[in-house]
Write a protein that holds these residues in place. Structure first.
Motif, short mmCIF file in Angstrom:
data_model
loop_
_atom_site.label_atom_id
_atom_site.label_comp_id
_atom_site.label_asym_id
_atom_site.label_seq_id
_atom_site.Cartn_x
_atom_site.Cartn_y
_atom_site.Cartn_z
N SER A 1 -50.04 31.62 -1.96
CA SER A 1 -49.71 31.35 -3.44
C SER A 1 -50.33 32.65 -4.04
O SER A 1 -50.02 32.67 -5.22
N ASN B 1 -45.95 29.69 8.85
CA ASN B 1 -45.66 29.03 7.64
C ASN B 1 -46.68 28.19 7.47
O ASN B 1 -47.34 27.57 8.08
N PRO B 2 -47.02 27.79 6.17
CA PRO B 2 -47.93 26.77 5.65
C PRO B 2 -47.73 25.40 5.60
O PRO B 2 -48.61 24.78 5.30
N HIS B 3 -46.67 24.90 5.75
CA HIS B 3 -46.35 23.70 5.70
C HIS B 3 -46.06 22.84 6.75
O HIS B 3 -46.35 21.44 6.71
N HIS B 4 -45.96 23.27 7.96
CA HIS B 4 -45.33 22.64 9.08
C HIS B 4 -45.87 23.13 10.37
O HIS B 4 -46.28 24.35 10.55
N THR C 1 -36.33 21.71 6.03
CA THR C 1 -36.66 22.77 6.74
C THR C 1 -35.90 22.85 8.01
O THR C 1 -35.20 23.82 8.51
N SER D 1 -41.32 22.95 1.65
CA SER D 1 -42.13 21.75 1.99
C SER D 1 -41.74 20.58 2.74
O SER D 1 -42.61 20.02 3.45
N SER D 2 -40.51 20.22 2.47
CA SER D 2 -39.99 19.21 3.10
C SER D 2 -39.84 19.65 4.51
O SER D 2 -39.07 20.45 4.78
N TYR D 3 -40.10 18.80 5.72
CA TYR D 3 -39.75 18.82 7.03
C TYR D 3 -38.43 18.83 7.35
O TYR D 3 -37.74 19.65 8.05
N GLU E 1 -45.91 34.40 -0.24
CA GLU E 1 -44.73 33.51 0.38
C GLU E 1 -43.38 34.21 -0.15
O GLU E 1 -42.59 34.26 0.50
#
Length: 576
Positions: free
Chosen positions: A253, A122-125, A91, A86-88, A225
């Protein structure tokens, strides 16, 4: 100068011009160069045979072929599933570190190709914030070792031809490490220049593939995931059928349950990726036909299966074939494969049995299009053999215990013997373009020597052999190679600039290694253009970038890269 010299110069000039004008087709240009050199009798038969059997070139070819086995394992895909969090910032550092590490020992094009799908899905970035750093990291990682990039191996091939010596495995490592750190810092602080482009949602175009989760599956109790189901290459999980209910779209999820039917959409040639997951069963695999030849057909209007489901037609008994996937143009197919009502015009991929070709009802029901060859995957002990064998050969060669060429021959033999690779795969993926480009470039270098062009250029430079000009000449070689890389391709730039750099060094009467290494590093310094390096072109399309995006981030990286190379080359490779 004699007539041969003028002919050689004309061919050299036409080669450079052809590479610039006919961009994207270096094989055709170098092929024409090879034919012209032989037709004009500028090289001998012995030189021609030696160029195509150059030890450095053969090593490069074997390295490419052996690495195919690694591409078939889950190694990079498992690593890819652990990169994105989750952290860019976390990552970014994980992506940069993993990419540079793997690119130092594997083909960086294969590394980027493997990581493209996980980043895009990817679902975060925003993927546009990661894809360009991915390409740049793979280029920088390639500068760490002799085998990190085809450019280094091409330069080594020509160095062996010219001097009879080979560069060592770690010749590039010191400067490469400095480049990784310095350019990595610049990239990190320039990431805010990258655009935030919304990734297009996966479409329903392509074949729909139905796979069942069995009771012993490793997928059960873990999310989509965590299982890496979003990290597949050219396959996308579009639906889950659970106890008669349809789950679509599928959240990252979403936890996988026993007996779930996972519906994938994408390229049928990527089908066998699913075999890497224990307990994920495709219907044709259950019936023992998945490893047979796959055939693509279209359902005829008069077919007896039109208006029926696969479950009710007795498809296997009728045609001695199992339906692996289905595609319907203009409409999305949904639900379990066996419950889909077949329509005329539907595209089916069939895993056929031994009696399929003898059935008289095939042409009555289907229009047969072609055979389909899926990209196979390996697991179990074959995967461990491929990974362990490759790493062992590289380590032994790096420390001088085993000759790299001999080790790769042994490894390739072992991979073929254990069926980790097949002869069909070797033929299909044989790097003919690299072979032709390098052997033609070596032949062109021989022609430059035979015709006296090298001697004339050396004599001319010898008139201005003031030591103060040597460094200026080194800068000239770097800029010329870098420009050719950005406007043509990295491999062509290395192949064409090597004889020039080598001749300049001889003319000044200094050690040739500073100029040889300058050509190698400059040919890998493609950061501004999406067309100079294959990984740049791959992310250019995947990330929906514009040319301006490459310029904004690539320009500062290119400047730092050039400064490091030009400062460090004389330190690690003195002129005398």
């Amino acid at each position: 100068m004699p007539l041969d010299a003028y002919l050689t110069l004309i061919i050299f000039a036409l080669t450079v011009t052809g590479l610039i004008v006919i961009q994207g087709r270096p094989v055709a240009v170098f092929g024409a160069t090879l034919v012209a050199l032989i037709a004009c009798d500028l090289v001998t038969k012995e030189q021609f045979l030696t160029s195509i059997a150059n030890p450095g070139l053969v090593t490069l070819i074997l390295l490419v072929l052996c690495s195919l086995a690694l591409e078939k394992t889950r190694l990079l895909r498992v690593v890819a599933s652990k990169i994105i969090v989750s952290s860019y910032h976390s990552t970014w550092f994980r992506l940069f570190g993993v990419t540079t590490l793997f690119s130092s020992i594997l083909n960086n094009t294969a590394v980027v190709a493997t990581l493209l799908s996980p980043i895009r899905n990817n679902p975060h970035h925003f993927s546009s914030k990661l894809l360009l750093p991915l390409s740049y990291a793979s280029i920088l990682g390639g500068t760490l070792t002799l085998i990190g990039t085809s450019t280094n191996l091409i330069v080594n091939s020509m160095y062996i031809e010219a001097s009879g010596r080979s560069l060592s495995f770690f010749s590039f490592t010191a400067i490469g490490a400095i480049l990784v750190v310095s350019c990595g810092v610049v990239m990190y602080f320039c990431t805010n220049m990258l655009p935030s482009i919304e990734q297009k949602k996966a479409t329903s175009e392509g074949y729909f593939i139905d796979a069942k989760v069995t009771k012993n599956s490793e997928l059960i109790g873990r999310s989509v995931e965590a299982n890496g189901l979003r990290h597949l290459e050219s396959l996308f999980l579009v639906e889950i059928v659970r106890e008669g209910h349809l789950i679509s779209p599928v959240s990252p999820s979403e936890v996988i349950h026993c007996s779930d039917r996972l519906i994938f959409c994408g390229e049928i040639t990527k089908l066998l990726q699913l075999g890497q997951f224990t307990g994920l069963e495709i219907f044709a695999e259950k019936n023992g036909t998945l490893n047979s030849n796959l055939t693509e057909v279209v359902v005829r209007q008069e077919s007896i299966i039109v208006g029926k489901t696969l479950k009710t037609t007795g498809f296997r008994a009728l045609f001695d074939a199992a339906v692996v996937a289905i595609r319907r143009d203009g409409e999305q197919v949904s639900g379990k494969l066996g419950d889909v009502v077949i329509r005329s015009g539907d595209f089916l991929v069939l895993a056929v049995g031994k009696d399929y070709k003898t059935r008289t009802n095939i042409n009555k029901n289907f229009l047969v299009l072609s055979g389909v060859e899926p990209e196979s995957r390996i697991n179990g002990w074959r995967a461990w053999l491929s990974i362990g064998g490759f790493i062992s050969i590289i380590v032994l060669a790096a420390f001088g215990i085993l000759d790299l060429l001999e080790g790769l021959v042994l490894l390739l033999g072992g991979l073929l013997f254990t069926h980790s690779l097949t002869t069909n795969e070797l033929v299909r993926r044989f790097p003919v373009d690299i072979w032709l480009v390098v052997s033609s470039a070596i032949l062109l270098s021989n022609a430059l020597v035979n015709s006296g062009v090298v001697g004339t250029l050396g004599d001319f430079i010898g008139q201005y052999n003031d030591p103060s000009y040597v460094y200026v000449a080194l800068i000239f070689v770097y800029i010329a190679t870098w420009l050719m890389t950005e406007f043509v391709t990295n491999n062509a730039a290395a192949a064409l600039m090597f004889p020039i750099g080598y001749t300049i060094a001889l003319g000044f009467g200094v050690d040739v290694l500073p100029f040889v290494m300058t050509v190698a590093f400059a040919a890998s310094g493609s950061f501004i253009s999406p067309y100079g390096y294959q990984t740049n072109l791959m992310v250019f399309n995947a990330g929906n970038y514009r040319l301006n995006d490459f310029v904004k981030m690539g320009l500062p990286v290119s400047v730092v890269y050039a400064v490091v190379v030009l400062v460090c080359i004389p330190v690690f490779f003195p002129f005398k």
